[in-house]
Design a protein around this motif. Structure first.
Motif, PDB file in Angstrom:
ATOM      1  N   UNK A  65       0.834  -1.195   0.000  1.00  0.00           N
ATOM      2  CA  UNK A  65       0.000   0.000   0.000  1.00  0.00           C
ATOM      3  C   UNK A  65       0.870   1.248   0.000  1.00  0.00           C
ATOM      4  N   UNK A  66       1.940   1.226   0.795  1.00  0.00           N
ATOM      5  CA  UNK A  66       2.856   2.366   0.845  1.00  0.00           C
ATOM      6  C   UNK A  66       3.535   2.546  -0.514  1.00  0.00           C
ATOM      7  N   UNK A  67       3.962   1.435  -1.119  1.00  0.00           N
ATOM      8  CA  UNK A  67       4.625   1.506  -2.420  1.00  0.00           C
ATOM      9  C   UNK A  67       3.687   2.061  -3.482  1.00  0.00           C
ATOM     10  N   UNK A  68       2.433   1.635  -3.486  1.00  0.00           N
ATOM     11  CA  UNK A  68       1.462   2.107  -4.473  1.00  0.00           C
ATOM     12  C   UNK A  68       1.183   3.590  -4.284  1.00  0.00           C
ATOM     13  N   UNK A  69       1.040   4.013  -3.024  1.00  0.00           N
ATOM     14  CA  UNK A  69       0.765   5.435  -2.790  1.00  0.00           C
ATOM     15  C   UNK A  69       1.958   6.293  -3.207  1.00  0.00           C
ATOM     16  N   UNK A  70       3.172   5.796  -3.040  1.00  0.00           N
ATOM     17  CA  UNK A  70       4.359   6.534  -3.473  1.00  0.00           C
ATOM     18  C   UNK A  70       4.417   6.599  -4.998  1.00  0.00           C
ATOM     19  N   UNK A  71       4.014   5.523  -5.673  1.00  0.00           N
ATOM     20  CA  UNK A  71       4.011   5.514  -7.131  1.00  0.00           C
ATOM     21  C   UNK A  71       2.981   6.514  -7.675  1.00  0.00           C
ATOM     22  N   UNK A  72       1.856   6.600  -7.005  1.00  0.00           N
ATOM     23  CA  UNK A  72       0.807   7.542  -7.442  1.00  0.00           C
ATOM     24  C   UNK A  72       1.269   8.974  -7.279  1.00  0.00           C
ATOM     25  N   UNK A  73       2.009   9.232  -6.193  1.00  0.00           N
ATOM     26  CA  UNK A  73       2.509  10.595  -5.964  1.00  0.00           C
ATOM     27  C   UNK A  73       3.540  10.992  -7.036  1.00  0.00           C
ATOM     28  N   UNK A  74       4.372  10.035  -7.449  1.00  0.00           N
ATOM     29  CA  UNK A  74       5.387  10.321  -8.461  1.00  0.00           C
ATOM     30  C   UNK A  74       4.731  10.540  -9.832  1.00  0.00           C
ATOM     31  N   UNK A  75       3.606   9.858 -10.092  1.00  0.00           N
ATOM     32  CA  UNK A  75       2.930   9.962 -11.376  1.00  0.00           C
ATOM     33  C   UNK A  75       2.201  11.265 -11.544  1.00  0.00           C
ATOM     34  N   UNK A  76       1.974  12.024 -10.529  1.00  0.00           N
ATOM     35  CA  UNK A  76       1.252  13.282 -10.632  1.00  0.00           C
ATOM     36  C   UNK A  76       2.053  14.357 -11.212  1.00  0.00           C
TER      37      UNK A  76
END
Length: 106
Positions: A95-106
């Motif tokens: 979950x932490x990894x996915x949320x970090x990936x979403x933040x980078x994609x913005x």
């Protein structure tokens, strides 16, 4: 000055009662030897004599069987808890990894 109350294990009680039943020493001698009141030793003896038939009772085998089953179930549940804990930890990490990936994609 009051004395601290002493707790006797079942093994200690049995040893004292067996010594009394051997009749090698008197009740007074045994009480003095172990620093226990004569009344208490007499009570242990009466309890022992009233429950000694339980040693040969088949119900004891059932109790032991139930205890073994309980221990087996307990071990199984502890193992399951360990597995589920690993799963939860893995999911939290993802979950932490996915949320970090979403933040980078913005």
């Amino acid at each position: 000055m009051s004395r601290m109350r002493r707790n006797w294990t079942p093994e200690e009680k049995a040893a004292i009662v067996l010594e009394l039943l051997r009749e090698e020493s008197t009740l007074a001698e045994i009480a003095k030897k172990y620093d226990v009141s004569q009344q208490l030793i007499s009570r242990w003896k009466a309890e022992f004599l009233s429950n000694m038939s339980a040693v040969f009772d088949k119900k004891n085998e059932n109790i032991e069987k139930i205890q073994r089953e309980h221990e087996d179930e307990k071990e199984h549940l502890i193992k399951k808890i360990g597995e589920l804990t690993l799963d939860v930890d893995w999911l939290k990490k993802k979950q932490v990894q996915i949320s970090q990936m979403k933040k980078k994609g913005r």
